[in-house]
Design a protein around this motif. Structure first.
Motif, PDB file in Angstrom:
ATOM      1  N   PRO A   1       0.836  -1.207   0.000  1.00 35.65           N
ATOM      2  CA  PRO A   1       0.000   0.000   0.000  1.00 35.65           C
ATOM      3  C   PRO A   1       0.871   1.258   0.000  1.00 35.65           C
ATOM      4  O   PRO A   1       1.839   1.350   0.761  1.00 35.65           O
ATOM      5  N   VAL A   2       0.536   2.191  -0.874  1.00 43.85           N
ATOM      6  CA  VAL A   2       1.265   3.451  -0.984  1.00 43.85           C
ATOM      7  C   VAL A   2       0.275   4.572  -0.702  1.00 43.85           C
ATOM      8  O   VAL A   2      -0.609   4.840  -1.523  1.00 43.85           O
ATOM      9  N   PRO A   3       0.375   5.223   0.470  1.00 41.57           N
ATOM     10  CA  PRO A   3      -0.547   6.322   0.765  1.00 41.57           C
ATOM     11  C   PRO A   3      -0.227   7.552  -0.083  1.00 41.57           C
ATOM     12  O   PRO A   3       0.921   7.955  -0.180  1.00 41.57           O
ATOM     13  N   LEU A   4      -1.264   8.099  -0.714  1.00 42.31           N
ATOM     14  CA  LEU A   4      -1.139   9.322  -1.501  1.00 42.31           C
ATOM     15  C   LEU A   4      -2.260  10.256  -1.085  1.00 42.31           C
ATOM     16  O   LEU A   4      -3.397  10.100  -1.534  1.00 42.31           O
ATOM     17  N   GLY A   5      -1.977  11.186  -0.226  1.00 41.41           N
ATOM     18  CA  GLY A   5      -3.008  12.096   0.264  1.00 41.41           C
ATOM     19  C   GLY A   5      -4.067  11.332   1.024  1.00 41.41           C
ATOM     20  O   GLY A   5      -3.770  10.576   1.941  1.00 41.41           O
ATOM     21  N   ASP A   6      -5.324  11.487   0.600  1.00 41.12           N
ATOM     22  CA  ASP A   6      -6.437  10.789   1.244  1.00 41.12           C
ATOM     23  C   ASP A   6      -6.668   9.389   0.671  1.00 41.12           C
ATOM     24  O   ASP A   6      -7.569   8.683   1.116  1.00 41.12           O
ATOM     25  N   ASN A   7      -5.893   9.006  -0.322  1.00 39.29           N
ATOM     26  CA  ASN A   7      -6.098   7.738  -1.010  1.00 39.29           C
ATOM     27  C   ASN A   7      -4.934   6.781  -0.762  1.00 39.29           C
ATOM     28  O   ASN A   7      -3.857   7.189  -0.346  1.00 39.29           O
ATOM     29  N   VAL A   8      -5.179   5.520  -1.070  1.00 34.08           N
ATOM     30  CA  VAL A   8      -4.131   4.508  -0.990  1.00 34.08           C
ATOM     31  C   VAL A   8      -4.076   3.787  -2.321  1.00 34.08           C
ATOM     32  O   VAL A   8      -5.100   3.309  -2.819  1.00 34.08           O
ATOM     33  N   VAL A   9      -2.892   3.739  -2.907  1.00 31.00           N
ATOM     34  CA  VAL A   9      -2.646   3.012  -4.141  1.00 31.00           C
ATOM     35  C   VAL A   9      -1.947   1.719  -3.750  1.00 31.00           C
ATOM     36  O   VAL A   9      -1.060   1.724  -2.894  1.00 31.00           O
ATOM     37  N   HIS A  10      -2.350   0.608  -4.356  1.00 30.88           N
ATOM     38  CA  HIS A  10      -1.760  -0.693  -4.044  1.00 30.88           C
ATOM     39  C   HIS A  10      -0.905  -1.158  -5.209  1.00 30.88           C
ATOM     40  O   HIS A  10      -1.336  -1.102  -6.365  1.00 30.88           O
ATOM     41  N   VAL A  11       0.303  -1.620  -4.887  1.00 30.89           N
ATOM     42  CA  VAL A  11       1.217  -2.154  -5.887  1.00 30.89           C
ATOM     43  C   VAL A  11       1.326  -3.650  -5.638  1.00 30.89           C
ATOM     44  O   VAL A  11       1.698  -4.072  -4.541  1.00 30.89           O
ATOM     45  N   ARG A  12       0.982  -4.448  -6.648  1.00 34.39           N
ATOM     46  CA  ARG A  12       1.043  -5.910  -6.538  1.00 34.39           C
ATOM     47  C   ARG A  12       1.775  -6.459  -7.746  1.00 34.39           C
ATOM     48  O   ARG A  12       1.772  -5.842  -8.803  1.00 34.39           O
ATOM     49  N   TYR A  13       2.349  -7.626  -7.592  1.00 32.27           N
ATOM     50  CA  TYR A  13       3.019  -8.246  -8.729  1.00 32.27           C
ATOM     51  C   TYR A  13       2.620  -9.705  -8.855  1.00 32.27           C
ATOM     52  O   TYR A  13       2.318 -10.376  -7.879  1.00 32.27           O
ATOM     53  N   GLY A  14       2.587 -10.154 -10.127  1.00 28.28           N
ATOM     54  CA  GLY A  14       2.227 -11.531 -10.427  1.00 28.28           C
ATOM     55  C   GLY A  14       3.404 -12.457 -10.182  1.00 28.28           C
ATOM     56  O   GLY A  14       4.489 -12.040  -9.788  1.00 28.28           O
TER      57      GLY A  14
ATOM     58  N   ILE B   1       1.868   4.844 -10.651  1.00 26.27           N
ATOM     59  CA  ILE B   1       1.366   5.258  -9.335  1.00 26.27           C
ATOM     60  C   ILE B   1       0.729   6.640  -9.425  1.00 26.27           C
ATOM     61  O   ILE B   1      -0.346   6.888  -8.871  1.00 26.27           O
ATOM     62  N   GLU B   2       1.373   7.540 -10.152  1.00 25.81           N
ATOM     63  CA  GLU B   2       0.838   8.895 -10.304  1.00 25.81           C
ATOM     64  C   GLU B   2      -0.492   8.895 -11.056  1.00 25.81           C
ATOM     65  O   GLU B   2      -1.446   9.571 -10.673  1.00 25.81           O
ATOM     66  N   ILE B   3      -0.597   8.112 -12.117  1.00 25.30           N
ATOM     67  CA  ILE B   3      -1.832   8.046 -12.907  1.00 25.30           C
ATOM     68  C   ILE B   3      -2.983   7.521 -12.058  1.00 25.30           C
ATOM     69  O   ILE B   3      -4.075   8.092 -12.040  1.00 25.30           O
ATOM     70  N   VAL B   4      -2.740   6.434 -11.347  1.00 23.95           N
ATOM     71  CA  VAL B   4      -3.786   5.838 -10.512  1.00 23.95           C
ATOM     72  C   VAL B   4      -4.137   6.765  -9.354  1.00 23.95           C
ATOM     73  O   VAL B   4      -5.308   6.947  -9.019  1.00 23.95           O
ATOM     74  N   GLY B   5      -3.131   7.385  -8.751  1.00 21.06           N
ATOM     75  CA  GLY B   5      -3.379   8.322  -7.651  1.00 21.06           C
ATOM     76  C   GLY B   5      -4.202   9.524  -8.092  1.00 21.06           C
ATOM     77  O   GLY B   5      -5.113   9.960  -7.383  1.00 21.06           O
ATOM     78  N   ARG B   6      -3.898  10.039  -9.278  1.00 20.83           N
ATOM     79  CA  ARG B   6      -4.674  11.175  -9.804  1.00 20.83           C
ATOM     80  C   ARG B   6      -6.111  10.778 -10.100  1.00 20.83           C
ATOM     81  O   ARG B   6      -7.035  11.551  -9.866  1.00 20.83           O
ATOM     82  N   ALA B   7      -6.298   9.571 -10.625  1.00 20.61           N
ATOM     83  CA  ALA B   7      -7.664   9.099 -10.897  1.00 20.61           C
ATOM     84  C   ALA B   7      -8.450   9.001  -9.596  1.00 20.61           C
ATOM     85  O   ALA B   7      -9.619   9.395  -9.540  1.00 20.61           O
ATOM     86  N   ALA B   8      -7.813   8.494  -8.544  1.00 16.76           N
ATOM     87  CA  ALA B   8      -8.487   8.388  -7.248  1.00 16.76           C
ATOM     88  C   ALA B   8      -8.857   9.769  -6.723  1.00 16.76           C
ATOM     89  O   ALA B   8      -9.969   9.982  -6.239  1.00 16.76           O
ATOM     90  N   GLU B   9      -7.931  10.686  -6.850  1.00 15.36           N
ATOM     91  CA  GLU B   9      -8.156  12.054  -6.365  1.00 15.36           C
ATOM     92  C   GLU B   9      -9.241  12.751  -7.175  1.00 15.36           C
ATOM     93  O   GLU B   9     -10.108  13.431  -6.629  1.00 15.36           O
ATOM     94  N   GLN B  10      -9.205  12.557  -8.477  1.00 14.42           N
ATOM     95  CA  GLN B  10     -10.118  13.261  -9.369  1.00 14.42           C
ATOM     96  C   GLN B  10     -11.526  12.664  -9.379  1.00 14.42           C
ATOM     97  O   GLN B  10     -12.510  13.396  -9.425  1.00 14.42           O
ATOM     98  N   PHE B  11     -11.621  11.327  -9.345  1.00 20.72           N
ATOM     99  CA  PHE B  11     -12.913  10.686  -9.553  1.00 20.72           C
ATOM    100  C   PHE B  11     -13.495   9.996  -8.321  1.00 20.72           C
ATOM    101  O   PHE B  11     -14.709   9.786  -8.270  1.00 20.72           O
ATOM    102  N   GLY B  12     -12.669   9.632  -7.359  1.00 22.26           N
ATOM    103  CA  GLY B  12     -13.155   8.899  -6.186  1.00 22.26           C
ATOM    104  C   GLY B  12     -14.237   9.643  -5.426  1.00 22.26           C
ATOM    105  O   GLY B  12     -15.317   9.102  -5.165  1.00 22.26           O
ATOM    106  N   CYS B  13     -13.966  10.893  -5.074  1.00 28.68           N
ATOM    107  CA  CYS B  13     -14.953  11.682  -4.319  1.00 28.68           C
ATOM    108  C   CYS B  13     -16.220  11.929  -5.126  1.00 28.68           C
ATOM    109  O   CYS B  13     -17.326  11.900  -4.582  1.00 28.68           O
ATOM    110  N   ARG B  14     -16.058  12.161  -6.428  1.00 23.87           N
ATOM    111  CA  ARG B  14     -17.233  12.382  -7.279  1.00 23.87           C
ATOM    112  C   ARG B  14     -18.131  11.148  -7.306  1.00 23.87           C
ATOM    113  O   ARG B  14     -19.351  11.255  -7.186  1.00 23.87           O
TER     114      ARG B  14
END
Length: 165
Positions: A60-73, A142-155
Motif C-alpha cells: 500500500p502506498v498512501p497518496l493524500g487521502d487515497n491509498v494506491v496498491h502495488v502488486r506483482y504476479g 502510481i501517479e496516474i492511478v493516484g490522480r484518478a483516485a483524487e479526481q474521480f473517487g470523491c465524485r
C-alpha cells in the motif's frame, strides 16, 4: 548516528540497482527479485523508511487521502499492477456504468472497472515485465492511478454513494 548508518546502507543497495532491471538474467529468482526491486524502488523514490505489505502481499502506498496498491504476479505471468479503490458497495445502475466509461475516456493509460460481485469500482494500470521495468514506469503508473483516485473517487462517492449490502 544509527539513522545515518541505515541511510548509507540503503544508498549502497540502491546504487547497485540499475535504472532498469533485466529479469532475464539466469540467476534471477523470479518474483522474489521483482518484489525486492519494487520495495527498494518505492523506498528510494518515495523516501520511505520501510515497506509494509497488506494481507494480500501487496504494497500500500498512501497518496493524500487515497491509498494506491502495488502488486506483482508470479510464475510466467510477471506483471505489476498498480490499483486503487474508487467506490465500494455501489448500486449497479446504468448511470454508474456511464460514469465508469467516462472515467476510462479521460484516463487512457489506466482502466477503471466495475467488480459486479463486490460492487466495487477499481482503477488500475498493469505494467508488463517483459525484459525491463524502469522506476520511471512504476512511478508514472502510481501517479496516474493516484490522480484518478483524487479526481474521480470523491465524485463517485458523492453521486453514487454506498448502499447497504
Amino acid at each position: 548516528m544509527s539513522i545515518h548508518t541505515e541511510r548509507a546502507q540503503l544508498d549502497e543497495l540502491l546504487e547497485r540497482i540499475p535504472d532498469t532491471i533485466d529479469f532475464d538474467v539466469e540467476d534471477a529468482e523470479g518474483c522474489r527479485d521483482l518484489g525486492r526491486w519494487l520495495e527498494l524502488t518505492l523506498r528510494h523514490r518515495l523516501g520511505l523508511a520501510f515497506i509494509a505489505r497488506d494481507e494480500t502481499g501487496g504494497i500500500p502506498v498512501p497518496l493524500g487521502d487515497n491509498v494506491v496498491h502495488v502488486r506483482y504476479g508470479d510464475g510466467d505471468e510477471q506483471f505489476v499492477t498498480v490499483s486503487t479503490l474508487l467506490l465500494e458497495d455501489a448500486a449497479l445502475t446504468p448511470e454508474l456504468y456511464e460514469a465508469v466509461n467516462a472515467i476510462n475516456a479521460h484516463t487512457p493509460l489506466a482502466k477503471t472497472v466495475i467488480d459486479t460481485a463486490g460492487r466495487r469500482i477499481v482503477t488500475s494500470v498493469d505494467l508488463e515485465v517483459v525484459d525491463t521495468l524502469s522506476p520511471h514506469d512504476l512511478m508514472l503508473a502510481i501517479e496516474i492511478v493516484g490522480r484518478a483516485a483524487e479526481q474521480f473517487g470523491c465524485r463517485l462517492q458523492s453521486r453514487f454513494g454506498s448502499v447497504d449490502a
